[in-house]
Scaffold this active site. Structure first.
Site, short mmCIF file in Angstrom:
data_model
loop_
_atom_site.label_atom_id
_atom_site.label_comp_id
_atom_site.label_asym_id
_atom_site.label_seq_id
_atom_site.Cartn_x
_atom_site.Cartn_y
_atom_site.Cartn_z
N ARG A 36 18.70 44.64 8.53
CA ARG A 36 18.92 45.22 7.20
C ARG A 36 19.31 44.16 6.17
O ARG A 36 18.96 44.29 5.00
CB ARG A 36 20.00 46.31 7.27
CG ARG A 36 19.47 47.54 7.95
CD ARG A 36 20.54 48.58 8.07
NE ARG A 36 19.97 49.82 8.53
CZ ARG A 36 20.66 50.78 9.12
NH1 ARG A 36 21.94 50.63 9.31
NH2 ARG A 36 20.07 51.88 9.50
N LYS A 205 14.66 66.78 20.03
CA LYS A 205 14.85 68.18 19.67
C LYS A 205 13.85 68.70 18.66
O LYS A 205 13.59 68.07 17.65
CB LYS A 205 16.24 68.34 19.05
CG LYS A 205 17.35 68.20 20.04
CD LYS A 205 18.64 68.43 19.30
CE LYS A 205 19.84 68.49 20.22
NZ LYS A 205 21.05 68.58 19.41
N GLY A 361 14.80 55.85 13.62
CA GLY A 361 15.48 54.92 14.52
C GLY A 361 14.77 54.59 15.82
O GLY A 361 14.45 53.44 16.08
N GLY A 384 17.05 58.67 8.42
CA GLY A 384 17.25 59.97 7.78
C GLY A 384 16.50 60.08 6.46
O GLY A 384 15.94 61.13 6.13
P1 AMP Z 1 15.29 61.72 18.28
O1 AMP Z 1 16.54 61.03 17.82
O2 AMP Z 1 15.29 63.18 18.10
O3 AMP Z 1 14.06 61.04 17.72
O4 AMP Z 1 15.26 61.53 19.84
C1 AMP Z 1 15.22 60.29 20.48
C2 AMP Z 1 15.74 60.46 21.87
O5 AMP Z 1 14.96 61.42 22.56
C3 AMP Z 1 15.69 59.20 22.69
O6 AMP Z 1 16.99 58.80 23.00
C4 AMP Z 1 14.94 59.60 23.95
O7 AMP Z 1 15.50 59.12 25.14
C5 AMP Z 1 15.02 61.12 23.93
N1 AMP Z 1 13.91 61.73 24.67
C6 AMP Z 1 12.60 61.52 24.51
N2 AMP Z 1 11.89 62.21 25.39
C7 AMP Z 1 12.76 62.90 26.15
C8 AMP Z 1 12.61 63.80 27.25
N3 AMP Z 1 11.43 64.12 27.73
N4 AMP Z 1 13.75 64.34 27.76
C9 AMP Z 1 14.96 64.00 27.27
N5 AMP Z 1 15.15 63.17 26.24
C10 AMP Z 1 14.06 62.61 25.69
#
Ligand code: AMP
Length: 403
Positions: A36, A205, A361, A384
């Protein structure tokens, strides 16, 4: 708003909002990733080269009720000094123990052309995040122009990122070079995209990504869904997902998104197969299974080899690509194959002329980890902020400069 690159800042005191919210080592407080700071250098150097002086303001971490040593921007000064004093350049970098008040005022007033002043953490004042007008006014007296170069906080209507704008004439408000590049890349994908336009949405999620998917349904031709969130879609469609990540309260939402996509003619691509594990661990036993038929006691932790091929084919045909979120638990070596395969396909599509924007991220971390940073069209510094931009929201930090 004036154009930063066309303006001559000679003899101006330029107040620049940067995002120096860098990670520090907990013990030594040394900077562990200076991306950054490096991203803000072109803006700082341009002002110095013009013969202006630079007053930098930023936040660092999440201080709770006031000054905390571990969040002091004094830990950044030496590194900033060494980054600015290269190639025979001599740049004085000063630090003020406060971002408003007498010391800040006096040091800012004394700054000579080509000198830099870094102010103490803005968030040592609760007024910063509250968007307090009086606080913004005090900050504004330090400079004659205001430059916003902090894309990472552009989605916040804080005192230094948005509220301060009202104390500068339109001609004295600018996007810095980083902000300009971020906005240009994001606008290209959102408004001037060449079709086919594929969005890759991954991560944990569904609930975090509903708004972005809904907005992309208006623009993209294809949406690839991977990562943990894919299993909520699989279950919503009647699949067995074992003990994979699932948001049971979002099953209906997932089905609605699929219905809306079908009505709009947007192709949603879900992973046909998955790499499955009997445990959330790099030491787990692994196997593969169709993503909608995962045995009880097993969980999908990465997309499978067929899904890699399926997604790669879509990406190879794309002319615009937006990527947010990994395809699996790429932090564990056993489950990074899918994310790497998709990163490789994005790189190949880019080499064939597609415009690719990676943001958020974890996908940025993945692209960096695989050494692909320079092989995609643009890697965003805003997590974000980029997400909210693609959700279709107006970002206060952009609106304040433009208004
Ligand atoms: P996000 O911050 O929502 O983009 O999520 C990123 C996180 O999702 C990372 O830390 C990944 O390890 C997790 N992730 C990705 N695929 C899976 C999965 N199949 N099951 C559990 N966690 C996951």
């Amino acid at each position: 708003m004036s154009s930063f690159s066309e303006y001559n800042f000679a003899n101006k005191k330029v107040l620049v909002r940067v995002d120096f919210n860098v990670p520090l080592d907990k013990q030594t407080l040394a900077i562990t990733d200076d991306t950054r700071i490096v991203a803000a250098l072109p803006t700082i150097k341009k002002i110095i080269a013009d013969g202006g002086s630079v007053i930098l303001m930023s936040h660092l971490g999440r201080p709770k009720t006031g000054p905390e040593d571990k969040y002091s921007l004094k830990h950044i000064v030496n590194h900033l000094h060494s980054l600015l004093n290269t190639d025979g350049d001599i740049v004085n970098v000063f630090f003020a123990n406060d971002c408003i008040g007498e010391q800040a005022q006096q040091t800012a007033a004394m700054l000579k052309a080509g000198e830099v002043l870094l102010l103490e953490n803005l968030r040592f004042y609760k007024e910063e995040e509250a968007g307090d007008i009086e606080f913004a006014k005090k900050l504004s007296t330090l400079g004659t122009c205001w430059v916003n170069d902090a894309f990472g906080t552009a989605h916040r209507a804080h005192a230094s990122t948005a509220v301060i704008a009202q104390f500068f004439n339109k001609e004295n408000r600018f996007f810095g070079m980083l902000m300009e590049a971020e906005v240009k890349a994001a606008e290209k994908v959102m408004h001037q995209n060449e079709k086919p336009f594929t969005a890759i949405i991954g991560g944990a999620k569904v609930s975090d990504k509903i708004l972005i998917i809904e907005n992309l349904l208006e623009r993209a031709t294809d949406i690839i869904i991977g990562g943990g969130m894919a299993y909520t879609f699989m279950k919503a469609q009647g699949g067995n997902i074992g003990k994979s990540l699932c948001e049971d309260d979002r099953l209906e939402t997932a089905n609605e998104l699929l219905k809306k996509a079908a009505a709009k003619g947007v192709c949603i691509h879900l992973p046909s197969d998955s790499m499955i594990a009997d445990n959330f661990s790099n030491d787990s036993n692994t196997s593969t299974a169709p993503s909608n038929n995962i045995p009880d006691g097993w969980m999908g932790l990465d997309i499978g080899t067929n899904a890699c091929e399926q997604f790669t084919n879509v990406l190879h045909k794309s002319k615009t690509i937006l990527w947010n979120g990994p395809m699996g638990v790429f932090e564990m070596s056993k489950f990074q194959h899918g994310t790497k395969a998709i990163a490789t396909a994005v790189v190949e599509a880019t080499a064939n002329g597609a415009f690719s924007l990676v943001g958020g991220g974890d996908s940025v971390a993945a692209v960096n980890q695989f050494g692909y940073t320079d092989k995609v069209s643009y890697v965003s510094t805003g997590g974000g902020a980029l997400l909210e931009y693609f959700e279709g929201k107006v970002l206060p930090g952009i609106a304040a400069v433009n208004s």
